[in-house]
Enzyme design. Sequence first.
Site, short mmCIF file in Angstrom:
data_model
loop_
_atom_site.label_atom_id
_atom_site.label_comp_id
_atom_site.label_asym_id
_atom_site.label_seq_id
_atom_site.Cartn_x
_atom_site.Cartn_y
_atom_site.Cartn_z
N GLY A 195 0.82 -1.21 0.00
CA GLY A 195 0.00 0.00 0.00
C GLY A 195 0.85 1.26 0.00
NE ARG A 249 -3.66 -5.60 -7.98
CZ ARG A 249 -4.00 -5.11 -9.16
NH1 ARG A 249 -5.22 -5.27 -9.62
NH2 ARG A 249 -3.13 -4.45 -9.91
CG ASP A 281 -1.53 -0.33 9.28
OD1 ASP A 281 -2.24 0.69 9.36
OD2 ASP A 281 -1.74 -1.23 8.46
#
Lengths: 364, 364, 364, 364
Positions: free
Chosen positions: C15, C78, C143
């Site tokens: 990401g 992906r 994160d």
Amino acid sequence: MEGQIKRIGVLTGGGDCPGLNAVIRAVVKTAIRRYNLEVIGIIDGFYGLVNDIMEPMTEEKVAGILHRGGTILGTTNRDNPFRYAVEKEGQLTFEDRSEQCIENLRRRGIDGLVVIGGDGSLSIGLEFHKKGIPVVGVPKTIDNDLSATDVTFGFDSAVTTATEALDRLHTTAESHHRIMILEVMGRYAGWIALYSGVAGGADVILIPEIPFDLAKVCDHIRARAEKGRKFSIVVIAEGAKEMGGEMVVQKMVAQSHDPVRLGGIGQSIGQKLEMCTGMETRVTVLGHVQRGGSPTAQDRILSTRYGSAAVDAVMEGKFGHMVALRTPKILAVPLQEAVGTAKQVNPDGQIVKAAKSVGISFGD
Amino acid sequence: MEGQIKRIGVLTGGGDCPGLNAVIRAVVKTAIRRYNLEVIGIIDGFYGLVNDIMEPMTEEKVAGILHRGGTILGTTNRDNPFRYAVEKEGQLTFEDRSEQCIENLRRRGIDGLVVIGGDGSLSIGLEFHKKGIPVVGVPKTIDNDLSATDVTFGFDSAVTTATEALDRLHTTAESHHRIMILEVMGRYAGWIALYSGVAGGADVILIPEIPFDLAKVCDHIRARAEKGRKFSIVVIAEGAKEMGGEMVVQKMVAQSHDPVRLGGIGQSIGQKLEMCTGMETRVTVLGHVQRGGSPTAQDRILSTRYGSAAVDAVMEGKFGHMVALRTPKILAVPLQEAVGTAKQVNPDGQIVKAAKSVGISFGD
Amino acid sequence: MEGQIKRIGVLTGGGDCPGLNAVIRAVVKTAIRRYNLEVIGIIDGFYGLVNDIMEPMTEEKVAGILHRGGTILGTTNRDNPFRYAVEKEGQLTFEDRSEQCIENLRRRGIDGLVVIGGDGSLSIGLEFHKKGIPVVGVPKTIDNDLSATDVTFGFDSAVTTATEALDRLHTTAESHHRIMILEVMGRYAGWIALYSGVAGGADVILIPEIPFDLAKVCDHIRARAEKGRKFSIVVIAEGAKEMGGEMVVQKMVAQSHDPVRLGGIGQSIGQKLEMCTGMETRVTVLGHVQRGGSPTAQDRILSTRYGSAAVDAVMEGKFGHMVALRTPKILAVPLQEAVGTAKQVNPDGQIVKAAKSVGISFGD
Amino acid sequence: MEGQIKRIGVLTGGGDCPGLNAVIRAVVKTAIRRYNLEVIGIIDGFYGLVNDIMEPMTEEKVAGILHRGGTILGTTNRDNPFRYAVEKEGQLTFEDRSEQCIENLRRRGIDGLVVIGGDGSLSIGLEFHKKGIPVVGVPKTIDNDLSATDVTFGFDSAVTTATEALDRLHTTAESHHRIMILEVMGRYAGWIALYSGVAGGADVILIPEIPFDLAKVCDHIRARAEKGRKFSIVVIAEGAKEMGGEMVVQKMVAQSHDPVRLGGIGQSIGQKLEMCTGMETRVTVLGHVQRGGSPTAQDRILSTRYGSAAVDAVMEGKFGHMVALRTPKILAVPLQEAVGTAKQVNPDGQIVKAAKSVGISFGD
């Protein structure tokens, strides 16, 4: 021990710094919520301690201040109770008013004192500790030059402000093929200049820890121009030193301490760079803009942790200590270790090496 | 007429200004998409026009520049083709190179020229128009001192930068009971000082249009202190004038135009205020930080509208005109009306009146 | 060893994350300037590695990207070369294309591969390392849930974005006496919620590591209202779990992974809180705004240090390692230690304790 | 007339909006400093007027609020004194409490009432005016859909917040080759979507005033991808309408008014775009983040001017009027003209034309 503490005092000393209010808020909330203490706010730093200007703090008073710059308690960076300036018959003399402070604290039943400050204020805190006052320190300085902690609160905010200024200067430098100089704070340590310089994509960073050779700075800027990069960004700490020219520069820096005088070193180096490169040069002196404004997220978190841990330290009887970040933990370290010696940039350390790897010159 | 135009040129002149890239992007996209034109970018303003440094523009080249400060075309604020500086045998002489420019435009088949600039660049544009070059102007200046348009692009961004600095100084001023001075750009017009002062909650605003009496400024600051507001924020336009003291201040301002010299008026007034109020005073000179950085949303919209409307004006044959905002419309107005006289703040106008109503002193 | 390395590759996987461009820039500059290497940029992460889409990198290509969000190399989250999705006769099947990647690297003479990514990309990097490819990792994730490093780059920027949103919601919550909910990223770890919640003055923080009891959350909000604080700010990590109700909430979270579906948990909890408190409630889902934008100063510095240190690690032959921050140093740690287990918030750790001390409820 | 006014009231009604505090501050300061009036703050909008919850305002109370979001007076967007919701025997009924309000104002000796609000609150203000209450309005709405004024305060701040979100989404969209959708406020007018879309470099803008054809939106995005721009940014006003499909979409929008329900139209269009383009799509719903936070410099100036001019209007006896910006002047215009009809984007106007010129599709 814990059971005996009923009331603590808190003061902010020294220069303004983003995050002061966040620390105060955390001290007040932790004291009231976790330990059921009373908190007394001491107004205008040690001036209020000498003159007994204090007021009870409530959760209400600290509501909504987390993100606000400045300090709701006020601060001065002049008043030292151990050497307190008094005007007598038109003469300025210095007196020791520390006993008066101790008396004020005792009379008000203050069992623990949280001193939020930099090297100066924490040194005063240490002296009070030696006289028996239960002091816990919180390390504050935008300059990040305090030993014994990974980082002080306020530093990230000052770096962010300087970086934003560099982002702005960048586009203008590029459009105009100019040298843009930004003078930032840092008399004894170049942390703000180093960090904002790396973050803001500076081409040259001049700091007190690495005396610079002006000829090398010129060469670097000219070499860039020859490669088609016809502009350069130079970040200068106010305490930057020219090799072999310390005396002269020092004098200039000394002047820049004078309240309203501006642009000692930035202006001086700017003139020299304009001469040796033949490129137009512009200077910005950020000044106290670096001390104000809303603290960054990181500084709010660190300030909250410091403030909360300071009350924990009081309750654990860790007097004469300062809370300090030793990533990822907050510890209490002896004030004795924390004050007296400035933490400086290591000229051979990793950050300077990385900066040089991406093409930044330190003029050495 | 429209059918005959095949190729237009675009240049940016004068000082850097947030929104230049947004105008360039809108010119290029409108020309290519709406009118199927070719666009030639002229590099470094009139310097590139004289020396035939130009390159074809594509949509690719202007992708991603909307929000970026500076100008991808480069700019200078020295080169006037009608009075072009040339060094001959060690002597600097001025020559008229306008015919060379016209020849360059003709040879490249440029049927219309978009000049993005302030009073200086637009005046040059007008001269070219008089010589038969099909010029359309776009009003650029952070100072907002151009007549014939409600507002220039770049102004809102400069005001925003100055306001952010004031927000930061506010907390520090309050914590320290100090006078904080911010010197902003504006030699002939005080728009940035006025707008940022109102937006940033200044207590005193000093602008060229309202000569100030230093005694009144001191009184105002002292009166605040007596009412418990022990700090004051002072915004000073670099061209601010003391009543009856214009000559002295003018000299100071003149010096501040010198490339690297700093803080003429801000520093001078700061010292006087410190003396007359007895309050600590600090000065920040924002400098070129005001010219750089990402344009505000408002400036990006205005710039996009201006750039697009400028190409419309070219296609409508409105040469010798400048696009201008007459809220809510963009019109084309004669360059003749737009240049030559600076738009100044009206000392008796609504904004100054509102500023006074909320307690701001102009020292008058 | 060092002398043998001539050419390195660099790719960004997973990401988007603020600071990717700053790492790429530091890799390219350090490789070229310090070690005189060639650098090959691999486009769109592992997709480009499989399909041999690569291009030489130059200093020119990385000029001006330090402060820009995104990645100039592109990325996908992906494509796994070891399990590469291929459509055959209308069927989606997975194939191992790792040999193809290795062949691509060999043919191009790439002696070292810098993989900038999170747990997924670094796991792939580890697999390549086991097959003999000289891989060095750089820990990226907003994160902050990667083990073995104090912090990942991108985290500070995401926290800052969420904190700014909280600052905005705060004033509105207060004016309207409402509950304002902000749903932030964090499926397995609550770092963004915890940090932004503390920095943004949240009243409730719900994270995966501390299952919450909705009744306690309601009680906390009602207790605040009774004390006159008639609004509350609730920050919810998308992976927050209700006590004993994991199954239901998990299902909801699973849905929120679906590309365009929105607001699983934030909306669900919002409805319940509105019912149990009777207070108006509003929900904001920040979404990908957290992944974009200019990195903070801190992230630019960390990214620059990481990128530069990654090339150092390549030259020192530290393959199968990842650069990691162990404050204040950057070290190389085995990838094996870094991947596979998410770093979670310690429910009994100092930060949660400090958060509770200032009055934040975790619903436990 | 002027001499008779001694005391004025001020209230804020409707949804939160950046700049409310700046207006309140200007009203209080102008009333006290310029006209020597007393000012009564009415708490929580018309709720406080009905229930006589009011308190005297001082300069002290409005110190330091200029830059703060929200309203220190509180607001509700439910309470209409002419149709006031009352619970009686478990039933919700509506009563006319306007006489009670009038009585409250008379008893407190309030000679003039400044109503700061949008269409709803100003309509109530007009009704009171018709009943003899001396009302002056100040036009507030982030949506900018009020007639009779060039712009409302709060709009520029909302546009700025949305533009910042778009800047962040841009880099992520580009790195990932995705469609990024941002749903912004605007049920009846697309001003926020239009302005932020132009400022944020959107590729598609969907607004209520221009019903869109989804097939055209898909075509536009696909055409971009074919030209190598493999991402698109789509800004959608919550009230956007599909051509011929108003009924369906309206229903969706209606649901999104429900307090905690989210992402009606953004999510719905996102799913369709993902299907028709085959590109990954992500949706962000900004929600109340648009209503909060510190107002922009422009909004602070406009708010200050409005607040100050509102008191001027009271003193001039211009009751039943609203202050309005008719650039560059602030005038008083009849409330009758200002309320009742929303100001909408002109589909054939200059801004839409400029947006189309730079390549933005409106799906028409």
